[in-house]
Design a protein around this motif. Sequence first.
Motif, PDB file in Angstrom:
ATOM      1  N   ALA A 232      89.522 -51.353 -36.728  1.00  0.00           N
ATOM      2  CA  ALA A 232      89.329 -49.909 -36.808  1.00  0.00           C
ATOM      3  C   ALA A 232      89.181 -49.390 -35.383  1.00  0.00           C
ATOM      4  N   ILE A 233      89.773 -48.242 -35.097  1.00  0.00           N
ATOM      5  CA  ILE A 233      89.797 -47.689 -33.736  1.00  0.00           C
ATOM      6  C   ILE A 233      88.747 -46.587 -33.615  1.00  0.00           C
ATOM      7  N   TRP A 234      87.877 -46.717 -32.602  1.00  0.00           N
ATOM      8  CA  TRP A 234      86.916 -45.664 -32.256  1.00  0.00           C
ATOM      9  C   TRP A 234      87.415 -44.976 -30.993  1.00  0.00           C
ATOM     10  N   VAL A 235      87.593 -43.652 -31.068  1.00  0.00           N
ATOM     11  CA  VAL A 235      88.130 -42.885 -29.947  1.00  0.00           C
ATOM     12  C   VAL A 235      86.979 -42.294 -29.144  1.00  0.00           C
ATOM     13  N   HIS A 236      86.938 -42.599 -27.853  1.00  0.00           N
ATOM     14  CA  HIS A 236      85.888 -42.055 -26.981  1.00  0.00           C
ATOM     15  C   HIS A 236      85.993 -40.529 -26.956  1.00  0.00           C
ATOM     16  N   PRO A 237      84.875 -39.816 -27.063  1.00  0.00           N
ATOM     17  CA  PRO A 237      84.936 -38.351 -27.199  1.00  0.00           C
ATOM     18  C   PRO A 237      85.517 -37.625 -25.997  1.00  0.00           C
ATOM     19  N   THR A 238      85.448 -38.203 -24.815  1.00  0.00           N
ATOM     20  CA  THR A 238      85.944 -37.496 -23.617  1.00  0.00           C
ATOM     21  C   THR A 238      86.891 -38.330 -22.759  1.00  0.00           C
ATOM     22  N   ARG A 239      86.809 -39.647 -22.824  1.00  0.00           N
ATOM     23  CA  ARG A 239      87.631 -40.518 -21.985  1.00  0.00           C
ATOM     24  C   ARG A 239      88.377 -41.515 -22.879  1.00  0.00           C
ATOM     25  N   GLY A 240      89.619 -41.154 -23.199  1.00  0.00           N
ATOM     26  CA  GLY A 240      90.395 -41.944 -24.148  1.00  0.00           C
ATOM     27  C   GLY A 240      90.542 -43.399 -23.769  1.00  0.00           C
ATOM     28  N   ALA A 241      90.648 -43.685 -22.474  1.00  0.00           N
ATOM     29  CA  ALA A 241      90.846 -45.065 -22.039  1.00  0.00           C
ATOM     30  C   ALA A 241      89.638 -45.944 -22.297  1.00  0.00           C
ATOM     31  N   GLN A 242      88.497 -45.332 -22.595  1.00  0.00           N
ATOM     32  CA  GLN A 242      87.290 -46.101 -22.902  1.00  0.00           C
ATOM     33  C   GLN A 242      87.068 -46.241 -24.410  1.00  0.00           C
ATOM     34  N   SER A 243      88.095 -45.976 -25.182  1.00  0.00           N
ATOM     35  CA  SER A 243      88.016 -46.160 -26.629  1.00  0.00           C
ATOM     36  C   SER A 243      87.883 -47.643 -26.960  1.00  0.00           C
ATOM     37  N   LEU A 244      87.530 -47.923 -28.203  1.00  0.00           N
ATOM     38  CA  LEU A 244      87.211 -49.290 -28.623  1.00  0.00           C
ATOM     39  C   LEU A 244      87.956 -49.664 -29.899  1.00  0.00           C
ATOM     40  N   VAL A 245      88.093 -50.963 -30.092  1.00  0.00           N
ATOM     41  CA  VAL A 245      88.627 -51.512 -31.334  1.00  0.00           C
ATOM     42  C   VAL A 245      87.549 -52.366 -31.974  1.00  0.00           C
ATOM     43  N   LEU A 246      87.173 -52.036 -33.207  1.00  0.00           N
ATOM     44  CA  LEU A 246      86.264 -52.871 -33.988  1.00  0.00           C
ATOM     45  C   LEU A 246      87.117 -53.816 -34.819  1.00  0.00           C
ATOM     46  N   GLY A 247      86.831 -55.110 -34.765  1.00  0.00           N
ATOM     47  CA  GLY A 247      87.621 -56.088 -35.499  1.00  0.00           C
ATOM     48  C   GLY A 247      86.736 -57.054 -36.258  1.00  0.00           C
ATOM     49  N   THR A 248      87.078 -57.307 -37.512  1.00  0.00           N
ATOM     50  CA  THR A 248      86.256 -58.205 -38.322  1.00  0.00           C
ATOM     51  C   THR A 248      86.640 -59.657 -38.085  1.00  0.00           C
ATOM     52  N   ASP A 249      85.632 -60.492 -37.895  1.00  0.00           N
ATOM     53  CA  ASP A 249      85.752 -61.947 -37.944  1.00  0.00           C
ATOM     54  C   ASP A 249      85.123 -62.321 -39.275  1.00  0.00           C
ATOM     55  N   LYS A 250      85.950 -62.565 -40.279  1.00  0.00           N
ATOM     56  CA  LYS A 250      85.418 -62.666 -41.635  1.00  0.00           C
ATOM     57  C   LYS A 250      84.671 -63.961 -41.900  1.00  0.00           C
ATOM     58  N   LEU A 267      78.452 -58.494 -33.280  1.00  0.00           N
ATOM     59  CA  LEU A 267      77.341 -58.347 -34.218  1.00  0.00           C
ATOM     60  C   LEU A 267      77.478 -59.432 -35.287  1.00  0.00           C
ATOM     61  N   PRO A 268      76.604 -60.450 -35.288  1.00  0.00           N
ATOM     62  CA  PRO A 268      76.718 -61.568 -36.231  1.00  0.00           C
ATOM     63  C   PRO A 268      76.172 -61.195 -37.619  1.00  0.00           C
ATOM     64  N   VAL A 269      76.909 -60.356 -38.318  1.00  0.00           N
ATOM     65  CA  VAL A 269      76.422 -59.808 -39.594  1.00  0.00           C
ATOM     66  C   VAL A 269      76.959 -60.582 -40.794  1.00  0.00           C
ATOM     67  N   GLY A 270      77.621 -61.709 -40.547  1.00  0.00           N
ATOM     68  CA  GLY A 270      78.078 -62.542 -41.658  1.00  0.00           C
ATOM     69  C   GLY A 270      79.523 -62.274 -42.028  1.00  0.00           C
ATOM     70  N   ARG A 271      79.881 -62.659 -43.240  1.00  0.00           N
ATOM     71  CA  ARG A 271      81.282 -62.647 -43.683  1.00  0.00           C
ATOM     72  C   ARG A 271      81.722 -61.238 -44.088  1.00  0.00           C
ATOM     73  N   ILE A 272      82.094 -60.451 -43.092  1.00  0.00           N
ATOM     74  CA  ILE A 272      82.623 -59.120 -43.393  1.00  0.00           C
ATOM     75  C   ILE A 272      84.145 -59.174 -43.354  1.00  0.00           C
ATOM     76  N   ASN A 273      84.764 -58.470 -44.295  1.00  0.00           N
ATOM     77  CA  ASN A 273      86.194 -58.602 -44.488  1.00  0.00           C
ATOM     78  C   ASN A 273      86.967 -57.423 -43.896  1.00  0.00           C
ATOM     79  N   ASN A 274      86.757 -56.235 -44.423  1.00  0.00           N
ATOM     80  CA  ASN A 274      87.459 -55.041 -43.941  1.00  0.00           C
ATOM     81  C   ASN A 274      86.466 -54.068 -43.327  1.00  0.00           C
ATOM     82  N   VAL A 275      86.981 -53.227 -42.409  1.00  0.00           N
ATOM     83  CA  VAL A 275      86.134 -52.239 -41.748  1.00  0.00           C
ATOM     84  C   VAL A 275      86.921 -50.944 -41.586  1.00  0.00           C
TER      85      VAL A 275
END
Length: 526
Positions: A232-250, A267-275
């Motif tokens: 899932a893509i998080w877009v930085h509110p003012t500086r696009g190049a500092q945006s982030l990608v959240l990725g699940t390690d299921k 974040l070691p939150v366990g077996r997460i599949n989709n985000v």
Amino acid sequence: MRRLLLTLALGATLTVAQSAAHAERFELAKTALELRDDAGRTLDRHALRAKHMDQRHDDGPLAVLQDADSGRLQLWRASAGRLQRQAEWPAPPFDLAQLCLYRDPQGLLQLFLLGKEGLSAQWLIRGGEALPVQALATPLDPGGCRVRDADGLLYLSEPGVGLWAQSANAERPGRRLLLADSESGEKALNAKLDAWLAAHPVAPLPAPHPVVLATGQTQPVREAGDAADDPAIWVHPTRGAQSLVLGTDKKRGLAVYGLDGRERQFLPVGRINNVDLRQGLRYGGRRLDLAVATQRDEAGLVLFGISLTGRVSELARLPTGLDDIYGVCVGRNAEGGLDVYPNDKDGRVLRLRLMLAGTTWQARPVAEYRLDSQPEGCVVDEAHQALFIGEEKRGVWRLDLATPGSQPALVITAGPGLVPDVEGLAIHPGRGWLVVSSQGSDSYAVYDIRPPFAQRGTFSIGVNAALGIDAVSETDGLDLTSANLGGPYKDGLLVVQDGHKRLPHGPQNFKLVPWAAVEQALRHGR
């Protein structure tokens, strides 16, 4: 889901046999490499004891051989009747028995190195570099090898056993298939291999999809095997190049990457599949950026908050009542809050409304829907108040969220342009397009999000040899944004999960593709 396929589409002329039709060809004499014309006259000669040579003529005469004294591998080309050594590489870490060259559908040169004890390797040749693509398990002490580009298969002979074929595509390794039994020795078996190949005309591979190239990739996830799943893509509110990608390690949790691919947080939150996530949500007079992931051990949801600087933190764990939770997507509701749509492997899809009372988060049931078989990927079309759900075996369903009591309708059926499993879904709001992962064909299909849901085209993600980024196959989840993220992503960004990481070989990861490249591929593919 993962599928191992070997398509036995037989045919094409052997690359070694093609050399006779060309004016120049390489020959190994006892103590020299020679360049000869089609009349057999020697044009050039280089003193060398060599073995295990293969040659091609589709991009000018070239050959790869092994120096018998040093064991090193050498790349030779011919130009204007002269031999030119272009590159030299260390020998592989095994006793080499055979080598053969392959030109893949993207036009890239690859080299198979087959060992005497079943240990083998596949390399990508990029200019003067040799990049390891994958390790292979092959027959013990193979007697010969050939690759036919047209069917994408590597053919092997094994003395005392017979003839084998296996996929030459590192993204779809498949299984080795025994073509013919034989108790012959090496020389007779190789003749039989040549005769067998000549007797089976080509049934060409399917027409390739237009190819785009990733310009970035994330660090691999922590666990080997089928671990990375959904971004899932998080877009930085003012500086696009500092945006982030959240990725699940299921297998372990949620990773947060910068656009340079480096992991910023885990974040070691366990077996997460989709985000999935939404930004600028309204709760109690505050504007919040929230992400939601499915937690399979708890059959529930993990809620995350994302700060203005991109710091991700866990906010709550929320039950769903599902038995085997799988995919999820989210969408903004009329009140400016978040509705969450988790699904179960049994076909159930829930609509839950995320509520905040003081500091306590709750997920209130709104509706329940059901498909006939397993869903996973889904996406909310907020502009038209619709939910698209991928049913892995059948296609894509659409649900009208604005009409109480409405039920999902199948609007895109799996077929030649969309090969099951149907996996990740994402919407380009400006274009009004739905992008769907066609996992069975290692490609992506693009459709209008309005009736009649016409297909705009398909594309695949190939090898970016210049940047050392491998091709993409068996994509599960994907996400895209049309926001200006700067640099190659000024027209938007597509992020996809890669089922096989090859350059270098390692655990799965996520690939970053400029949206402009997708637009160009769709225009040229029409």
